[in-house]
Design a protein around this motif. Structure first.
Motif: not given
Length: 829
Positions: A24, A805, A814
């Motif tokens: 995440t 990310f 996420y």
């Protein structure tokens, strides 16, 4: 216990995504109750609407001193001594100036030009000093500033020009020799030796001299253009990468006199904005009264607007008047010859923009320094007219003439000043029936309204006119406003086949000269800063993509109860008397019964104005005060009937009867005879931002007593006026805080997943990209801040943060932070 979003069909399989290990972008909150679970499904094989690169743009209007003292780089205020009481009751021809000795402003045949009608006569040994804008003239150490002046002398004279502040000189003084004879332009250059924001420019004369067009320009304008733009402000617009620039208004366009200049009558101030007044040498351009209460020099004119649009790679989109006034004036000019003249002016405008240098107006453009055309393809006729029949009769004549000569041109109409209502509906009907290409919509609403109406354009007729959302904002510059606007923009993009153009409004505000809030960019004489709304617009405008990729997401559980709140009475620029206020619960219990025979102890005054009990009535006497709210009762009241008698005593409007009053910024009110006594509407205020729920034409008679009734049941409200049902509405539309849209950038091969989480809990989201093969590394850009955060000159709590990310996949999770806008750019393999 965490709140769980309601699933939609086809999303149940995504629950398993939460059970697999996935990275995440931000750490999960420590407590489960701070997280809401969502699912987002993307279908990368489906084809949504294409998005044109011009979809998002900017709207410039000279409001809040956006031009003179703002984007236009001139540092001298009232440089041609043309300020007048027509512009502002406090103005004189020497506003912005102080004189030492004998200085007199004259208006006689010795003037510089027919449209530059006043000038300064300066006696020998006298001087004048200009104070600039805000705190003074701002200069920066080492930068160059070009001084110029038009002067006329009966004998040779020397002008001594100094740039200084209270600390002394800011540059070496310059001496300018003025020859005997007629008007001639002279110039000099200063190099600042210190930085100051409180500078003054002084011009002293050794002999009697006439002066006009006293100017000081920074050499370093945007793109180093002559008569150019203030660099930092222009750069902030350019950083948005706008697809278009709409100009010059707004209310500037269709207010004031539509008449022309004539030698017999002289220059007519308070004249509508007409493009021919604003081109040619600046000393030959007129000044004019600005609708927003000050003077405008037209130094920033149509040529400069076209040039700026070209400099930033944007499409120019001018707006011309249609001889129907708006912005509260509501008058149609009935003069066929004048209408034909305005139509011809508009044809000439297209020639000025696009015609060859050998044409009449193309030659004028070439003489100003631009022999090549500006490639104008769209033009708007009219702005927010509240008389749809009268406007459309004139619009059709403009359109016929323009398309006959320039068939490639898109001619844009409008739908009035509101998002709904009688005028809006009639205007849209006329536009549809006439197969107009594009219709301009304007609305300013509360953040809640924007969260509620993400689906506004989902149901628009796909075969009808396209939408130009030319003006919109959520009535505030806090991050919560930006969040609501961001959520709404996901709906604009999803409907890019309907909404072809969109621009926030207004664009600029000088912090010391504000007529309207909110505004996108704020500034003073030396600094500028983007609002939270600006950061949202910039994020969207820099990450548009080429086409929408269809996606769906779960929603947030509803927690909508009945309309609750106390009751209130108010006025707006009006004196009114209220009597016999009675509130009854649905079961018949009396909650409030007040005939004011014993005074008004039950009422709390929370607004402005002057309230007192007179002859057994509760009277508000101030005809200049706005929102004079008094309230009574319990904020927990619900399901009740409110009755009150109201009599207008004097002033511009009618009555404001409030219900569901929670506090000074959150309530409903029935605005009877509002908008200068032309309309009646129910407005909802949430944290100070208002939205219109229902509206009809209507006015109030002075001296007549009206019987007003409001029935509240659950979320439904029914309104009665003099015993007849006036209308009803149900306020049960949820304000969804979690919104998304996905687009594809063909140039980079990326999916752009755009998610708005406008709530206080993080949104842990299972994202399913179908069978898309994507690279694990994605770029995340996030705006996250407290809802009440506001950007200022010295503090920028709302600013983008870019990170990498590494957990992107066909399915991944996420966590979108609380109160955030996040863009994930995911590379497809």
């Amino acid at each position: 216990m965490s709140r769980t979003a309601r699933p939609r069909l086809g999303l149940a399989l995504l629950a398993s995504a939460f059970l697999v290990a996935a990275a995440t972008a931000v750490p999960a909150p420590a407590h489960a109750e701070e997280v809401t679970d969502y699912s987002l499904t993307v279908d990368p094989t489906a084809k949504g609407p294409a998005i044109d690169r011009t979809m998002y743009g900017v709207f410039f209007e000279d409001i809040n001193r956006a031009a003179d003292g703002g984007l236009y780089a001139e540092l001298v205020q009232n440089r041609s001594f043309e300020y007048s009481t027509d512009d502002n009751a406090s103005y004189t021809p020497l506003t912005g100036w102080t004189a030492d000795g004998t200085a007199q402003v004259l208006n006689d045949p010795g003037r510089l030009g027919d449209r530059n009608r006043t000038y300064l006569s300066l006696a020998a040994g006298s001087s004048v000093t200009n104070t600039g804008y805000n705190t003074g003239i701002a200069v920066e150490d080492g930068k160059k500033y070009d001084f110029s002046v038009w002067a006329r002398a009966g004998s040779g004279t020397t002008l001594t020009v100094t740039l200084h502040d209270t600390g002394g000189p800011l540059a070496t003084a310059r001496r300018v020799a003025v020859r005997k004879g007629g008007w001639v332009q002279y110039g000099a250059t200063f190099t600042a030796t210190r930085t100051s924001t409180t500078g003054r420019l002084t011009v002293a004369s050794s002999a009697a001299t006439a002066l006009d067009m006293v100017s000081l320009f920074p050499r370093d304008t945007y793109k180093h253009q002559p008569n150019g733009l203030r660099k930092d402000l222009a750069e902030k617009i350019a950083a948005l990468r706008p697809g278009f620039v709409r100009f010059p208004g707004g209310c500037l366009v269709n207010t004031g006199s539509m008449r022309d200049y004539s030698e017999a009558s002289g220059w007519q101030r308070k004249r509508s904005y007409q493009w021919k007044d604003t081109v040619g040498p600046v000393e030959q351009r007129a000044t004019n009264a600005n609708f927003w209460g000050y003077n405008q020099s037209y130094g920033l004119g149509y040529y400069e607007y076209f040039r700026f649009a070209e400099d930033i790679g944007a499409m120019p989109l001018p707006v011309v008047p249609a001889l129907v006034t708006g912005c509260g004036q509501n008058k149609a000019v009935d003069d066929d010859a004048l209408l034909e003249r305005h139509i011809q002016d508009t044809l000439d405008l297209v020639e000025f923009a696009n015609g060859p240098a050998t044409s009449t107006w193309g030659r004028k453009r070439a003489e100003m320094g631009h022999p090549e055309p500006f490639h104008l393809t769209r033009i708007e006729v009219g702005n927010e007219e509240n008389l749809p029949e009268e406007f459309f009769a004139r619009f059709t004549r403009f359109r016929a003439a323009l398309q006959a000569r320039y068939p490639y041109l898109t001619v844009i109409s409008n739908s009035g000043p509101d998002d709904s209502g009688t005028t809006f509906d009639r205007a849209w009907r006329l536009n549809r029936d006439a197969e107009v290409d594009m219709v301009d919509e304007h609305y300013y609403k509360s953040p809640r309204w924007f969260l509620q109406h993400n689906d506004r354009y989902d149901s628009y007729d796909r075969s009808g006119p396209k939408v130009f959302l030319g003006e919109y904002a959520s009535q505030g510059n806090a991050f919560k406003n930006g969040l609501a606007e961001a959520a709404y923009m996901t709906g604009l993009e999803r409907n890019a086949d309907i909404v072809e153009l969109a621009s926030y409004a207004p664009l600029f505000a000088n912090e010391d000269y504000v007529q309207w809030r909110p505004d996108l960019v704020w500034f003073n004489n030396h600094a500028s800063w983007g609002s939270a709304n600006y950061e949202v617009q910039k994020l969207f405008m820099n990450n548009v993509g080429d086409r929408v990729v269809p996606s769906t997401a779960t929603t947030t559980p509803d927690a909508v109860g009945p309309v609750t709140g106390a009751v209130g009475l108010s006025t707006w620029n009006t004196s009114a008397a209220y009597d016999d206020v009675k509130v009854t619960a649905a079961d018949g219990t009396t909650l409030l019964d007040d005939d004011f025979s014993g005074g008004a102890p039950a009422w709390t005054h929370t607004g402005t104005g002057s309230w007192s009990v007179q002859d057994g009535q509760y009277v508000q006497a101030d005809t200049t005060a706005e929102n004079t709210m008094v309230r009574a009762g319990d904020p927990a009241w619900h399901d009740y009937d409110l009755r009150v008698k109201a009599t207008k005593k004097a002033g511009r409007e009618g009555f404001l009867v409030a219900f569901g009053v929670k506090d000074t910024g959150t309530y409903y009110w029935w605005n009877i005879g509002g908008w200068n006594n032309t309309r009646t509407a129910v407005e909802q205020a949430v944290d100070g931002g208002k939205s219109t729920l229902i509206a009809k034409p209507g006015s109030v008679e002075t001296g007549r007593t009206y019987d007003i009734g409001v029935k509240v049941r659950g979320r439904q409200v029914t309104l009665h006026l003099d015993g007849q049902e006036w209308g009803s509405f149900t306020d049960d539309k949820p304000a969804e805080p979690f919104r998304q849209v996905v687009t594809r950038d063909a140039k980079t091969g990326e999916l752009i997943v755009k998610v708005v989480n406008a709530q206080s809990s993080a949104a842990r989201t299972a994202i399913d990209l179908g069978r898309a093969k994507v690279a694990p590394r994605a770029r995340a850009t996030t705006l996250a801040a407290a809802p009440d955060a506001v950007n200022t000159e010295t503090s920028t709590p709302v600013a983008p943060v870019t990170s990498t990310f590494t957990g992107a996949a066909a399915r991944f999770t996420y966590t979108f932070p609380a109160n955030s806008v996040t863009f994930l750019r995911i590379k497809q393999r």
